[in-house]
Write a protein that holds these residues in place. Structure first.
Motif, short mmCIF file in Angstrom:
data_model
loop_
_atom_site.label_atom_id
_atom_site.label_comp_id
_atom_site.label_asym_id
_atom_site.label_seq_id
_atom_site.Cartn_x
_atom_site.Cartn_y
_atom_site.Cartn_z
N THR A 21 0.80 -1.22 0.00
CA THR A 21 0.00 0.00 0.00
C THR A 21 0.83 1.27 0.00
O THR A 21 0.28 2.35 0.11
N GLY A 22 2.14 1.21 -0.11
CA GLY A 22 2.97 2.40 -0.22
C GLY A 22 3.32 3.07 1.10
O GLY A 22 3.80 4.18 1.12
N PHE A 23 3.09 2.43 2.21
CA PHE A 23 3.50 2.95 3.51
C PHE A 23 5.00 2.74 3.69
O PHE A 23 5.58 1.84 3.10
N ASP A 24 5.63 3.56 4.53
CA ASP A 24 7.01 3.35 4.93
C ASP A 24 6.97 2.34 6.06
O ASP A 24 6.61 2.66 7.18
N THR A 25 7.31 1.09 5.76
CA THR A 25 7.19 0.00 6.72
C THR A 25 8.56 -0.44 7.19
O THR A 25 9.46 -0.65 6.38
N LYS A 26 8.71 -0.57 8.52
CA LYS A 26 9.96 -1.01 9.12
C LYS A 26 9.68 -2.19 10.05
O LYS A 26 8.72 -2.18 10.81
N VAL A 27 10.53 -3.21 9.97
CA VAL A 27 10.47 -4.36 10.85
C VAL A 27 11.44 -4.09 12.00
O VAL A 27 12.53 -3.55 11.78
N SER A 28 11.05 -4.47 13.23
CA SER A 28 11.90 -4.17 14.37
C SER A 28 12.16 -5.40 15.23
O SER A 28 11.34 -6.31 15.31
N LEU A 29 13.33 -5.41 15.86
CA LEU A 29 13.71 -6.39 16.87
C LEU A 29 14.15 -5.59 18.08
O LEU A 29 14.89 -4.62 17.94
N GLY A 30 13.69 -6.00 19.27
CA GLY A 30 14.05 -5.19 20.42
C GLY A 30 13.87 -5.88 21.75
O GLY A 30 13.48 -7.04 21.83
N ALA A 31 14.17 -5.12 22.78
CA ALA A 31 14.03 -5.57 24.16
C ALA A 31 13.35 -4.46 24.95
O ALA A 31 13.52 -3.28 24.65
N SER A 32 12.57 -4.87 25.94
CA SER A 32 11.85 -3.91 26.77
C SER A 32 12.10 -4.19 28.23
O SER A 32 12.19 -5.34 28.65
N SER A 33 12.18 -3.12 28.98
CA SER A 33 12.09 -3.21 30.43
C SER A 33 10.62 -3.02 30.73
O SER A 33 10.05 -1.97 30.42
N ALA A 34 9.97 -4.04 31.27
CA ALA A 34 8.53 -3.99 31.50
C ALA A 34 8.23 -4.07 32.99
O ALA A 34 9.04 -4.56 33.78
N LYS A 35 7.05 -3.58 33.34
CA LYS A 35 6.63 -3.62 34.74
C LYS A 35 5.14 -3.95 34.78
O LYS A 35 4.34 -3.29 34.13
N ILE A 36 4.81 -5.00 35.52
CA ILE A 36 3.42 -5.37 35.75
C ILE A 36 3.15 -5.22 37.24
O ILE A 36 3.74 -5.93 38.06
N ASP A 37 2.30 -4.28 37.57
CA ASP A 37 1.90 -4.03 38.95
C ASP A 37 3.09 -3.97 39.91
O ASP A 37 3.09 -4.60 40.95
N GLY A 38 4.13 -3.24 39.50
CA GLY A 38 5.30 -3.05 40.36
C GLY A 38 6.39 -4.10 40.21
O GLY A 38 7.48 -3.93 40.74
N GLU A 39 6.12 -5.18 39.50
CA GLU A 39 7.10 -6.26 39.31
C GLU A 39 7.81 -6.04 37.98
O GLU A 39 7.21 -6.13 36.91
N SER A 40 9.12 -5.76 38.00
CA SER A 40 9.90 -5.49 36.79
C SER A 40 10.46 -6.77 36.19
O SER A 40 10.82 -7.70 36.92
N TYR A 41 10.55 -6.79 34.87
CA TYR A 41 11.15 -7.92 34.15
C TYR A 41 11.58 -7.45 32.77
O TYR A 41 11.28 -6.33 32.37
N THR A 42 12.30 -8.30 32.04
CA THR A 42 12.75 -7.99 30.69
C THR A 42 11.99 -8.86 29.71
O THR A 42 11.75 -10.04 29.98
N GLN A 43 11.59 -8.26 28.58
CA GLN A 43 10.93 -9.02 27.54
C GLN A 43 11.60 -8.75 26.20
O GLN A 43 12.16 -7.69 25.99
N PHE A 44 11.53 -9.72 25.31
CA PHE A 44 12.15 -9.63 23.99
C PHE A 44 11.11 -9.90 22.92
O PHE A 44 10.19 -10.68 23.14
N GLY A 45 11.28 -9.28 21.74
CA GLY A 45 10.31 -9.53 20.69
C GLY A 45 10.59 -8.77 19.42
O GLY A 45 11.69 -8.27 19.20
N GLY A 46 9.56 -8.68 18.62
CA GLY A 46 9.68 -8.00 17.34
C GLY A 46 8.34 -7.47 16.88
O GLY A 46 7.31 -7.72 17.50
N GLY A 47 8.38 -6.73 15.80
CA GLY A 47 7.15 -6.16 15.26
C GLY A 47 7.44 -5.34 14.03
O GLY A 47 8.46 -5.51 13.38
N TYR A 48 6.53 -4.44 13.74
CA TYR A 48 6.71 -3.55 12.60
C TYR A 48 5.93 -2.27 12.84
O TYR A 48 5.01 -2.21 13.64
N THR A 49 6.32 -1.23 12.11
CA THR A 49 5.57 0.02 12.07
C THR A 49 5.38 0.41 10.61
O THR A 49 6.23 0.12 9.77
N SER A 50 4.27 1.04 10.32
CA SER A 50 3.98 1.55 8.98
C SER A 50 3.48 2.97 9.12
O SER A 50 2.54 3.22 9.88
#
Length: 160
Positions: A21-50
């Motif tokens: 569809t002509g969007f500027d699309t980028k695929v990503s790989l990354g890591a996040s510092s996440a927190k669920i109800d005060g409990e911190s952890y690290t998560q890994f994953g991927g995705g895209y933006t357009s």
């Protein structure tokens, strides 16, 4: 497991649609510092933006991602989200975005959903590589419980 496969299939399908569809699309790989109800952890994953740049310089778009992590040694979490993005190029190659996000989580054999907001900065290194940092906070709900979920993310993005 079926829900994970469905989420991965949806992301793959959206990615195929966007490249046509002509969007500027980028695929990503990354890591996040996440927190669920005060409990911190690290998560890994991927995705895209357009994204699509309008004539007035405003950038509109969306993105999907899937992340996995362990909150504790016996609690795993898989997160799928979709962001709506509105941004503007602040200076050459540096773009700021406001984010609205919808999140689905599979946490400790329970499903949760939530809505939230955040912001990100994307720095374009080359035509095909960019770095992005983001922060999002979401109020999650499952069964009778509510909890807060927030992430600080760093990703490397590849344009195709």
């Amino acid at each position: 497991m079926k829900k994970r496969l469905l989420a991965i299939s949806l992301i793959a399908g959206f990615t195929s649609f966007l490249s046509a569809t002509g969007f500027d699309t980028k695929v990503s790989l990354g890591a996040s510092s996440a927190k669920i109800d005060g409990e911190s952890y690290t998560q890994f994953g991927g995705g895209y933006t357009s994204n699509k740049r309008l004539d007035n310089g405003i950038i509109l778009g969306f993105g999907n991602s899937i992340y996995y992590g362990n909150v504790t040694s016996d609690v795993e979490v898989t997160t799928v989200d979709m962001d709506l993005r509105a941004g503007y190029e602040i200076i050459k190659n540096l773009t700021g975005y406001a984010l609205g996000t919808g999140v689905y989580q599979y946490l400790d054999d329970n499903s949760a959903t939530g809505l939230g907001y955040g912001a990100s900065l994307e720095y374009k290194i080359t035509d095909n590589v960019a770095l992005e940092g983001s922060y999002k906070t979401t109020n999650m709900r499952y069964s009778t419980n509510d909890y807060d979920y927030s992430t600080s993310n760093f990703a490397v993005k590849f344009n195709y």
